[in-house]
Motif scaffolding. Structure first.
Motif, PDB file in Angstrom:
ATOM      1  N   VAL A  68      -1.084   7.392   8.595  1.00 58.09           N
ATOM      2  CA  VAL A  68      -0.307   7.391   7.357  1.00 58.09           C
ATOM      3  C   VAL A  68       0.027   8.828   6.974  1.00 58.09           C
ATOM      4  N   PHE A  69       0.980   8.955   6.078  1.00 54.60           N
ATOM      5  CA  PHE A  69       1.446  10.272   5.650  1.00 54.60           C
ATOM      6  C   PHE A  69       1.519  10.296   4.135  1.00 54.60           C
ATOM      7  N   LEU A  96       3.164   7.055   2.610  1.00 55.68           N
ATOM      8  CA  LEU A  96       4.169   6.549   3.532  1.00 55.68           C
ATOM      9  C   LEU A  96       3.556   6.130   4.860  1.00 55.68           C
ATOM     10  N   ASN A  97       4.154   5.129   5.453  1.00 61.21           N
ATOM     11  CA  ASN A  97       3.799   4.717   6.808  1.00 61.21           C
ATOM     12  C   ASN A  97       4.460   5.685   7.780  1.00 61.21           C
ATOM     13  N   PRO A 128       0.810  -1.225   0.000  1.00 60.05           N
ATOM     14  CA  PRO A 128       0.000   0.000   0.000  1.00 60.05           C
ATOM     15  C   PRO A 128       0.845   1.278   0.000  1.00 60.05           C
ATOM     16  N   PHE A 129       2.148   1.171   0.348  1.00 60.77           N
ATOM     17  CA  PHE A 129       2.966   2.377   0.463  1.00 60.77           C
ATOM     18  C   PHE A 129       3.948   2.474  -0.691  1.00 60.77           C
ATOM     19  N   SER A 188      12.338   3.181   0.324  1.00 63.26           N
ATOM     20  CA  SER A 188      12.901   3.886  -0.831  1.00 63.26           C
ATOM     21  C   SER A 188      12.364   5.307  -0.886  1.00 63.26           C
ATOM     22  N   LEU A 189      13.282   6.263  -0.690  1.00 61.62           N
ATOM     23  CA  LEU A 189      12.880   7.663  -0.671  1.00 61.62           C
ATOM     24  C   LEU A 189      13.785   8.487  -1.581  1.00 61.62           C
ATOM     25  N   GLY A 190      14.030   7.976  -2.766  1.00 61.24           N
ATOM     26  CA  GLY A 190      14.830   8.724  -3.713  1.00 61.24           C
ATOM     27  C   GLY A 190      16.317   8.540  -3.473  1.00 61.24           C
TER      28      GLY A 190
END
Length: 330
Positions: free
Chosen positions: A180-181, A117-118, A95-96, A126-128
């Motif tokens: 969540v965010f 994001l959680n 889901p994220f 994975s954030l770039g």
């Protein structure tokens, strides 16, 4: 700060294939959206009034450091400025993760790309190309916004005269809180397309949503009679939405607000939203301390897991609470 392109050309957003337009988008800009100073001694009563009448309000003197806001926005812009092939490595959102155009799994689309994001940072793998820097900015920002959300929920409890005052905030503070965010990026819309839907009309299923965006217009809320008003942007303040779960917890006294985003023709819009949710096993029903004899519950009791599953299996614009209303069930 890294700047997103302001070029409203399809090649800047090539993976958008369907332009979502509607002819019924008449709106007005209103200065009547409640503005609440959290340092005001009467803020508890003003919060209750805003939740009853709008389900939406703006807060100032919120205590979230501006440098934390700026740091996360810079990281978000840096991520969304990456080539699509790089961003795609962070998807799909199941889901994220990273997503674009498709919102959910039921056919809703918009002029948007996003990171879902959680709030548990260990789950965001994975954030770039600067994951540690991004993760630090996220953790710092989410911690500050969560504190503010809990303060607002406790002030609401004070205004409602219910005890204990953490009856709502404890659901977000719980270690098992299912919060969540979301980071959204809405590129400028092409000039030849008017009334382009960035994110379609919907309510938020959680308890409370905390929204902040850059200084770009696009957000609109629906008033009780069904008309839409544009929300003037304010990059230093926060906007708060009442969610479906809070509407149930107050037995309909607070109203979950329907909202949407239209794409801007000149500027990119970047928004950051914290969705404060309860633990999956939490049973959602009107708070007994708010029920006055012979008042009856308007809703069937359900767990957050049950409601979340139902909400995520529906289209954005559906009245998700309808399936849990006692009248509908009788």
């Amino acid at each position: 700060m890294v700047a997103l392109s302001t070029k409203p050309a399809i090649e800047q957003f090539p993976y958008i294939e369907t332009c979502c337009t509607t002819s019924a988008l008449f709106t007005s800009t209103s200065n009547s959206i409640p503005l609440i100073d959290l340092s005001n001694p009467d803020s508890k009563n003003l919060l209750v009034k805003a939740c009853e009448e709008f389900g939406f309000f703006k807060v100032i003197n919120h205590g979230v450091p501006l440098e934390s806001i700026s740091r996360l926005e810079s990281e978000a812009i840096r991520f969304f400025s990456l080539p699509f092939s790089e961003k795609e490595k962070s998807g799909p959102p199941s889901p994220f993760g990273y997503g674009n155009k498709c919102i959910g799994r039921n056919g809703d689309v918009g002029w948007v790309e996003y990171l879902l994001l959680n709030t548990n940072q260990d789950s965001n793998s994975s954030l770039g190309n600067n994951p540690d820097q991004f993760r630090f900015a996220l953790s710092e920002y989410i911690s500050a916004v969560k504190r503010m959300a809990c303060e607002i929920l406790e002030l609401m409890a004070d205004g409602l005269k219910i005890q204990p005052r953490n009856v709502l905030s404890k659901l977000l503070m719980d270690e098992q809180s299912d919060s969540v965010f979301r980071l959204n990026h809405y590129p400028p819309r092409p000039d030849r397309i008017s009334n382009l839907i960035g994110f379609g009309e919907h309510t938020d299923p959680q308890i409370i949503s905390v929204l902040r965006s850059n200084n770009t217009s696009g957000l609109q809320i629906s008033l009780r009679e069904g008309s839409w008003i544009s929300v003037p942007p304010d990059e230093d303040s926060f906007f708060i939405n009442v969610g479906d779960s809070l509407q149930v917890l107050t037995n309909g006294r607070f109203k979950s607000v329907k909202h949407r985003v239209l794409a801007n023709s000149l500027k990119s819009r970047v928004s950051m939203i914290y969705f404060g949710g309860p633990p999956l096993s939490e049973r959602i029903a009107p708070l007994p301390s708010l029920m006055k004899n012979p008042e009856q519950s308007l809703y069937k009791e359900f767990t957050w897991f049950e409601y979340k599953r139902s909400a995520y299996n529906s289209r954005l614009a559906e009245n998700r609470l309808m399936h849990f209303e006692r009248i509908a069930a009788s």
